[in-house]
Design a protein around this motif. Structure first.
Motif, PDB file in Angstrom:
ATOM      1  N   ALA A 178       0.837  -1.193   0.000  1.00 52.08           N
ATOM      2  CA  ALA A 178       0.000   0.000   0.000  1.00 52.08           C
ATOM      3  C   ALA A 178       0.876   1.249   0.000  1.00 52.08           C
ATOM      4  O   ALA A 178       2.028   1.230   0.424  1.00 52.08           O
ATOM      5  CB  ALA A 178      -0.908   0.002   1.223  1.00 52.08           C
ATOM      6  N   ASN A 179       0.283   2.341  -0.478  1.00 50.08           N
ATOM      7  CA  ASN A 179       0.955   3.625  -0.576  1.00 50.08           C
ATOM      8  C   ASN A 179       2.051   3.565  -1.653  1.00 50.08           C
ATOM      9  O   ASN A 179       1.927   2.800  -2.603  1.00 50.08           O
ATOM     10  CB  ASN A 179       1.506   4.073   0.780  1.00 50.08           C
ATOM     11  N   ARG A 180       3.111   4.342  -1.514  1.00 49.26           N
ATOM     12  CA  ARG A 180       4.054   4.558  -2.623  1.00 49.26           C
ATOM     13  C   ARG A 180       5.416   3.912  -2.378  1.00 49.26           C
ATOM     14  O   ARG A 180       5.884   3.829  -1.241  1.00 49.26           O
ATOM     15  CB  ARG A 180       4.239   6.064  -2.862  1.00 49.26           C
ATOM     16  N   ILE A 181       6.033   3.519  -3.503  1.00 48.04           N
ATOM     17  CA  ILE A 181       7.437   3.108  -3.528  1.00 48.04           C
ATOM     18  C   ILE A 181       8.136   3.967  -4.582  1.00 48.04           C
ATOM     19  O   ILE A 181       7.737   3.973  -5.758  1.00 48.04           O
ATOM     20  CB  ILE A 181       7.597   1.616  -3.833  1.00 48.04           C
ATOM     21  N   ALA A 182       9.148   4.693  -4.162  1.00 45.34           N
ATOM     22  CA  ALA A 182       9.810   5.677  -5.016  1.00 45.34           C
ATOM     23  C   ALA A 182      10.386   5.039  -6.270  1.00 45.34           C
ATOM     24  O   ALA A 182      11.145   4.059  -6.189  1.00 45.34           O
ATOM     25  CB  ALA A 182      10.916   6.381  -4.241  1.00 45.34           C
ATOM     26  N   LEU A 192       9.177  -2.425 -10.081  1.00 47.05           N
ATOM     27  CA  LEU A 192       7.730  -2.548 -10.044  1.00 47.05           C
ATOM     28  C   LEU A 192       7.109  -1.582 -11.047  1.00 47.05           C
ATOM     29  O   LEU A 192       7.768  -0.689 -11.564  1.00 47.05           O
ATOM     30  CB  LEU A 192       7.211  -2.219  -8.638  1.00 47.05           C
ATOM     31  N   ALA A 193       5.826  -1.774 -11.309  1.00 43.76           N
ATOM     32  CA  ALA A 193       5.113  -0.864 -12.213  1.00 43.76           C
ATOM     33  C   ALA A 193       5.124   0.547 -11.649  1.00 43.76           C
ATOM     34  O   ALA A 193       4.885   0.753 -10.455  1.00 43.76           O
ATOM     35  CB  ALA A 193       3.677  -1.342 -12.395  1.00 43.76           C
ATOM     36  N   ARG A 194       5.412   1.512 -12.495  1.00 44.79           N
ATOM     37  CA  ARG A 194       5.328   2.927 -12.101  1.00 44.79           C
ATOM     38  C   ARG A 194       3.966   3.441 -12.566  1.00 44.79           C
ATOM     39  O   ARG A 194       3.837   4.049 -13.634  1.00 44.79           O
ATOM     40  CB  ARG A 194       6.486   3.716 -12.708  1.00 44.79           C
ATOM     41  N   GLN A 236       5.128  12.977  -3.181  1.00 45.33           N
ATOM     42  CA  GLN A 236       4.490  12.305  -2.046  1.00 45.33           C
ATOM     43  C   GLN A 236       5.321  11.138  -1.515  1.00 45.33           C
ATOM     44  O   GLN A 236       4.782  10.210  -0.921  1.00 45.33           O
ATOM     45  CB  GLN A 236       3.068  11.834  -2.400  1.00 45.33           C
ATOM     46  N   ILE A 237       6.627  11.186  -1.723  1.00 40.91           N
ATOM     47  CA  ILE A 237       7.538  10.165  -1.219  1.00 40.91           C
ATOM     48  C   ILE A 237       8.177  10.674   0.071  1.00 40.91           C
ATOM     49  O   ILE A 237       8.674  11.809   0.114  1.00 40.91           O
ATOM     50  CB  ILE A 237       8.645   9.849  -2.251  1.00 40.91           C
ATOM     51  N   PRO A 257      -4.514   2.508   7.923  1.00 45.22           N
ATOM     52  CA  PRO A 257      -3.439   1.982   8.772  1.00 45.22           C
ATOM     53  C   PRO A 257      -2.490   1.128   7.925  1.00 45.22           C
ATOM     54  O   PRO A 257      -2.921   0.304   7.113  1.00 45.22           O
ATOM     55  CB  PRO A 257      -4.185   1.130   9.792  1.00 45.22           C
ATOM     56  N   GLU A 258      -1.182   1.301   8.122  1.00 44.14           N
ATOM     57  CA  GLU A 258      -0.230   0.662   7.218  1.00 44.14           C
ATOM     58  C   GLU A 258       1.182   0.742   7.774  1.00 44.14           C
ATOM     59  O   GLU A 258       1.441   1.400   8.789  1.00 44.14           O
ATOM     60  CB  GLU A 258      -0.273   1.355   5.861  1.00 44.14           C
ATOM     61  N   ALA A 259       2.109   0.103   7.055  1.00 41.08           N
ATOM     62  CA  ALA A 259       3.531   0.300   7.304  1.00 41.08           C
ATOM     63  C   ALA A 259       3.939   1.678   6.793  1.00 41.08           C
ATOM     64  O   ALA A 259       3.168   2.354   6.108  1.00 41.08           O
ATOM     65  CB  ALA A 259       4.339  -0.793   6.612  1.00 41.08           C
ATOM     66  N   PHE A 260       5.163   2.089   7.086  1.00 39.24           N
ATOM     67  CA  PHE A 260       5.625   3.383   6.592  1.00 39.24           C
ATOM     68  C   PHE A 260       5.710   3.332   5.060  1.00 39.24           C
ATOM     69  O   PHE A 260       6.247   2.383   4.492  1.00 39.24           O
ATOM     70  CB  PHE A 260       7.013   3.706   7.144  1.00 39.24           C
ATOM     71  N   PRO A 261       5.206   4.351   4.367  1.00 39.70           N
ATOM     72  CA  PRO A 261       5.348   4.398   2.909  1.00 39.70           C
ATOM     73  C   PRO A 261       6.822   4.347   2.504  1.00 39.70           C
ATOM     74  O   PRO A 261       7.685   4.895   3.195  1.00 39.70           O
ATOM     75  CB  PRO A 261       4.719   5.746   2.537  1.00 39.70           C
ATOM     76  N   ASP A 262       7.095   3.683   1.369  1.00 41.80           N
ATOM     77  CA  ASP A 262       8.447   3.577   0.819  1.00 41.80           C
ATOM     78  C   ASP A 262       9.433   2.968   1.807  1.00 41.80           C
ATOM     79  O   ASP A 262      10.653   3.201   1.720  1.00 41.80           O
ATOM     80  CB  ASP A 262       8.947   4.949   0.343  1.00 41.80           C
ATOM     81  N   ALA A 263       8.937   2.166   2.739  1.00 39.44           N
ATOM     82  CA  ALA A 263       9.787   1.588   3.786  1.00 39.44           C
ATOM     83  C   ALA A 263      11.001   0.821   3.240  1.00 39.44           C
ATOM     84  O   ALA A 263      12.094   0.921   3.810  1.00 39.44           O
ATOM     85  CB  ALA A 263       8.955   0.681   4.689  1.00 39.44           C
ATOM     86  N   PRO A 264      10.867   0.055   2.125  1.00 39.37           N
ATOM     87  CA  PRO A 264      12.038  -0.703   1.662  1.00 39.37           C
ATOM     88  C   PRO A 264      13.226   0.173   1.264  1.00 39.37           C
ATOM     89  O   PRO A 264      14.359  -0.323   1.206  1.00 39.37           O
ATOM     90  CB  PRO A 264      11.492  -1.467   0.446  1.00 39.37           C
TER      91      PRO A 264
END
Length: 336
Positions: free
Chosen positions: A74-78, A91-93, A209-210, A299-306
């Protein structure tokens, strides 16, 4: 499967049926679709509380994850990129060609889940995400159980296991509005809704939004929502930090009331963060909704956590179990 078996209400692009099942009890009436494990309708004492579409095909073709379980992340991955155990993954952008958002162009929200158990007060759906789906490593087996657990309370339990190291961040993306008319449409703006989030910190973001990587205190900023605050038109789409770890039992992560409504919604969850989105970009979905006509608490993990070693890990490994619990508790209050 009980005699409350799901009924077909539409068809997926591959010809498989879209099914719907209903839960009733303790003041709630809930309709759940197989596509996206969507909360299509949630009524509290006969009054609609969430945005929902009459045409189930909208959830495949148009809807911005409305009511759905979103993932695998969920949310964004830069840039749609991350590395895990020394291997880089692309991943798909799907957000303007720039970032990966809510699991990709065909994330969990647009997949057809399978009902495995249904009774009057609870149901379970399952989905198997194949190795390589949307670019993610490892096959992921996911279940979502919705249950009415007490007066005005709907609880979602999300569980996942994997056969290879991967990343997982699941949430529900329901749009709430406590002032919806009986037919649920048109929706009034949520500017006069009042929100409270018990977070002492939030994640600043860049123009895409990252998260920048900082964990900033809310004190002295517009992000200090520890006391009831009118939403207004400030444009919120930010993660609020609740802790550094997933907890065992749901804790309050947000409370919503509205002038003119006698209903309060408390969201409880086990996740370390909650994304507050005020629906500013709803018109982009082409569904006839105006800006800020509903809000999300995700509710979620931190966005872009990896991509941030200083953030809590979102990695899931074989032999481990991912578990996320979200509860929506509606109560009657004195009219505001």
């Amino acid at each position: 499967m009980s005699d409350r078996a799901p009924v077909p209400v539409g068809t997926m692009p591959d010809g498989s049926p879209i099914l719907e099942a209903r839960l009733e009890g303790d003041g709630l009436s809930v309709a759940i679709l197989s596509v996206g494990a969507v909360i299509r309708r949630l009524d509290f004492h006969g009054h609609p509380m969430v945005l929902g579409r009459d045409d189930p095909h909208d959830y495949v073709d148009k809807t911005p994850q409305c009511g759905a379980i979103v993932g695998r992340f969920a949310n964004r991955i830069a840039g749609g990129r991350f590395a895990l155990d020394g291997t880089a993954y692309a991943l798909a952008r799907n957000e303007g060609g720039r970032n990966h958002l809510h699991g990709g162009a065909t994330g969990f929200s647009r997949r057809n889940w399978t009902f495995t158990e249904v009774d009057a007060r609870s149901l379970t759906l399952a989905y198997r995400s194949a190795d390589g789906e949307e670019g993610y490593p490892g096959a992921l087996d996911v279940t979502c159980t919705y249950a009415i657990t007490g007066p005005g309370t709907l609880r979602a339990t999300l569980v996942a296991t994997t056969d290879r190291p991967t990343i997982v961040n699941l949430t529900n993306h329901t749009y709430f509005n406590l002032l919806l008319p009986p037919e649920g449409f048109p929706a009034p703006v949520v500017d006069d809704h009042v929100i409270e989030i018990p977070a002492e910190a939030y994640l600043p973001v860049d123009d895409g939004q990252i998260p920048t990587g900082a964990i900033a205190p809310v004190a002295g900023t517009r992000f200090d929502l520890r006391r009831p605050t009118r939403i207004g038109t400030q444009a919120f789409d930010h993660a609020f930090v609740l802790g550094r770890e997933t907890v065992a039992e749901p804790r309050p992560v947000g409370r919503i009331t509205a002038a003119g409504s006698d209903v309060a919604l408390t969201v409880l969850a086990t996740a370390p963060a909650v994304q507050f989105y005020d629906g500013t970009n709803l018109p982009k979905a082409g569904l006839g909704y105006d800006a800020r006509t509903a809000l999300c608490l995700e509710p979620e993990a931190f966005p872009d956590a990896p991509n941030h070693p200083g953030f809590p890990s979102a990695t899931l490994r074989p032999g481990e179990t991912y578990r996320q619990i979200i509860a929506y508790r509606f109560t009657k209050e004195d009219a505001r």
